[in-house]
Design a protein around this motif. Structure first.
Motif, mmCIF file in Angstrom:
data_model
loop_
_atom_site.group_PDB
_atom_site.id
_atom_site.type_symbol
_atom_site.label_atom_id
_atom_site.label_comp_id
_atom_site.label_asym_id
_atom_site.label_seq_id
_atom_site.Cartn_x
_atom_site.Cartn_y
_atom_site.Cartn_z
ATOM 1 N N ARG A 151 0.827 -1.214 0.000
ATOM 2 C CA ARG A 151 0.000 0.000 0.000
ATOM 3 C C ARG A 151 0.859 1.260 0.000
ATOM 4 O O ARG A 151 0.452 2.289 -0.545
ATOM 5 C CB ARG A 151 -0.945 -0.013 1.196
ATOM 6 N N ARG A 155 0.567 4.245 -2.796
ATOM 7 C CA ARG A 155 0.501 5.680 -2.509
ATOM 8 C C ARG A 155 1.594 6.436 -3.244
ATOM 9 O O ARG A 155 1.386 7.561 -3.717
ATOM 10 C CB ARG A 155 0.603 5.907 -1.004
ATOM 11 N N LYS A 194 -7.049 -4.737 1.676
ATOM 12 C CA LYS A 194 -6.918 -3.327 2.047
ATOM 13 C C LYS A 194 -6.617 -2.475 0.812
ATOM 14 O O LYS A 194 -7.165 -1.380 0.648
ATOM 15 C CB LYS A 194 -5.810 -3.149 3.083
ATOM 16 N N LEU A 195 -5.741 -2.995 -0.057
ATOM 17 C CA LEU A 195 -5.424 -2.270 -1.281
ATOM 18 C C LEU A 195 -6.662 -2.162 -2.161
ATOM 19 O O LEU A 195 -6.935 -1.095 -2.734
ATOM 20 C CB LEU A 195 -4.299 -2.975 -2.031
ATOM 21 N N SER A 197 -9.705 -2.081 -1.208
ATOM 22 C CA SER A 197 -10.578 -1.078 -0.594
ATOM 23 C C SER A 197 -10.100 0.334 -0.907
ATOM 24 O O SER A 197 -10.901 1.220 -1.226
ATOM 25 C CB SER A 197 -10.630 -1.292 0.920
ATOM 26 N N ASP A 198 -8.784 0.545 -0.836
ATOM 27 C CA ASP A 198 -8.224 1.855 -1.181
ATOM 28 C C ASP A 198 -8.581 2.237 -2.614
ATOM 29 O O ASP A 198 -8.937 3.389 -2.903
ATOM 30 C CB ASP A 198 -6.698 1.840 -1.036
ATOM 31 N N CYS A 201 -12.168 3.272 -3.273
ATOM 32 C CA CYS A 201 -12.529 4.571 -2.700
ATOM 33 C C CYS A 201 -11.959 5.747 -3.486
ATOM 34 O O CYS A 201 -11.925 6.864 -2.985
ATOM 35 C CB CYS A 201 -12.077 4.647 -1.242
ATOM 36 N N THR A 202 -11.479 5.485 -4.710
ATOM 37 C CA THR A 202 -11.037 6.580 -5.571
ATOM 38 C C THR A 202 -12.146 6.909 -6.570
ATOM 39 O O THR A 202 -13.155 6.207 -6.659
ATOM 40 C CB THR A 202 -9.748 6.206 -6.336
ATOM 41 N N ARG A 322 -12.132 9.118 -1.780
ATOM 42 C CA ARG A 322 -10.813 9.757 -1.884
ATOM 43 C C ARG A 322 -10.659 10.404 -3.243
ATOM 44 O O ARG A 322 -11.360 10.074 -4.189
ATOM 45 C CB ARG A 322 -9.713 8.713 -1.657
#
Length: 326
Positions: A151, A155, A194-195, A197-198, A201-202, A322
């Motif tokens: 992650r 980023r 988790k990735l 989910s990230d 959320c974009t 995000r």
């Protein structure tokens, strides 16, 4: 139909999750651009890979031959040979480049066995970015040793405005590995989720489909079946350094459909040997989830990933969205 051209098994890296470097091809045995010219035209996508493709002195000729066969060509590299990479990009600014980065600096250099490998890879990426290239990015092959860096690298890619790709450590004849394993599969799968989910959320739809792919990688790590059927040898094929057509790079043994040195592609593709290989693919129980076979499957059955995206975003409804990320 998509294709992957393996132009060499020579490699300057010494990756722990891949032993291809221990079984290098000889330069005079490797396919040349003239053999690539025998592939069919109109391919949707060609990935040029290795080994390390930039060990080929004629890489520009290979790329030029591939560009005649597909509107999109991407070269996968460890990014070490910055000068050669930049020279290719200056000649073919429409060609994509993906650089393998296996973690933050210490983890990357340890896992790849390349001194200052992270620095070389990042320098190559920054040079390509300065040239204004659009189709560039880096990717990670995830294991227990680097899952926690995934992650952070995402980023980093987002902040740089470049693409970010993921894979999980696999075993196969191609990697000359049969002992890759996850000692903490729940942890690794959790990092993939988790990735995902990230990415969900974009505001970028491409990231939503990548989220689906990473969700599939989480399942692979936990021993689940493929989210979509594998049609390697039907939707895609590989051309190996010796000129042989194979369905994929994930099988435990080589499945050869034919030899382009002595056969026409159409003869290979529609021949009885290819049919036997496709039957073997249908019987395969490995449940690989690699982007090479997953991407065509996702495009072919687009409604399944779309449905998953809608359901997952609905489940997250109300959470802050995000800003746009790469």
């Amino acid at each position: 139909m998509e294709a992957c051209i393996i132009v060499t098994y020579r490699c300057n890296a010494r990756c722990g999750m891949c032993n291809t470097w221990q079984y290098p091809t000889k330069q005079d045995e490797e396919i040349g651009p003239e053999l690539i010219g025998r592939l069919p035209g109109g391919l949707k996508f060609i990935n040029i890979t290795g080994g390390e493709p930039f060990l080929r002195k004629d890489i520009a000729d290979i790329v030029e031959a591939a560009r005649r066969k597909s509107g999109r060509v991407v070269v996968s590299t460890n990014g070490y040979f910055t000068g050669r990479i930049v020279a290719l990009a200056e000649k073919f600014p429409d060609v994509g480049v993906r650089i393998s980065i296996e973690g933050l600096p210490a983890a990357n250099d340890r896992l790849r066995g390349l001194k200052d490998g992270f620095d070389h890879g990042m320098r190559s990426l920054l040079e390509l970015k300065s040239l204004g290239m659009k189709d560039i990015g880096f990717g990670i092959t995830v294991s227990d040793a680097n899952a926690k860096d995934m992650r952070e690298l995402y980023r980093l890619a987002s902040s740089m405005g470049v693409e970010f790709a993921t894979a999980a450590a696999h075993n196969s004849y191609y990697f000359h590995k049969h002992d890759n394993a996850f000692s903490g599969p729940a942890m690794v799968a959790g990092e993939f989720e988790k990735l995902a989910s990230d990415m969900l959320c974009t505001m970028r739809p491409k990231n939503w489909f990548r989220a689906y792919f990473n969700h599939g990688l989480a399942g692979y790590v936990m021993g689940a079946g493929r989210p979509l059927p594998c049609e390697a040898g039907t939707d895609l094929f590989f051309l190996d350094p010796f000129g042989r057509i194979t369905p994929c790079n994930g099988s435990d043994t080589e499945l050869v459909m034919g030899d382009l040195n002595v056969q026409d592609f159409e003869e290979i593709w529609h021949g009885s040997q290819a049919q036997e290989v496709r039957a073997a693919v249908r019987r395969c129980a490995k449940n690989c989830w690699m982007i090479g076979s997953a991407a065509p499957a996702m495009k072919k059955d687009i409604f399944k990933p779309v449905r998953w995206i809608i359901e997952e975003k609905a489940r997250r409804y109300g959470k802050p969205v995000r800003e746009k990320a790469a």
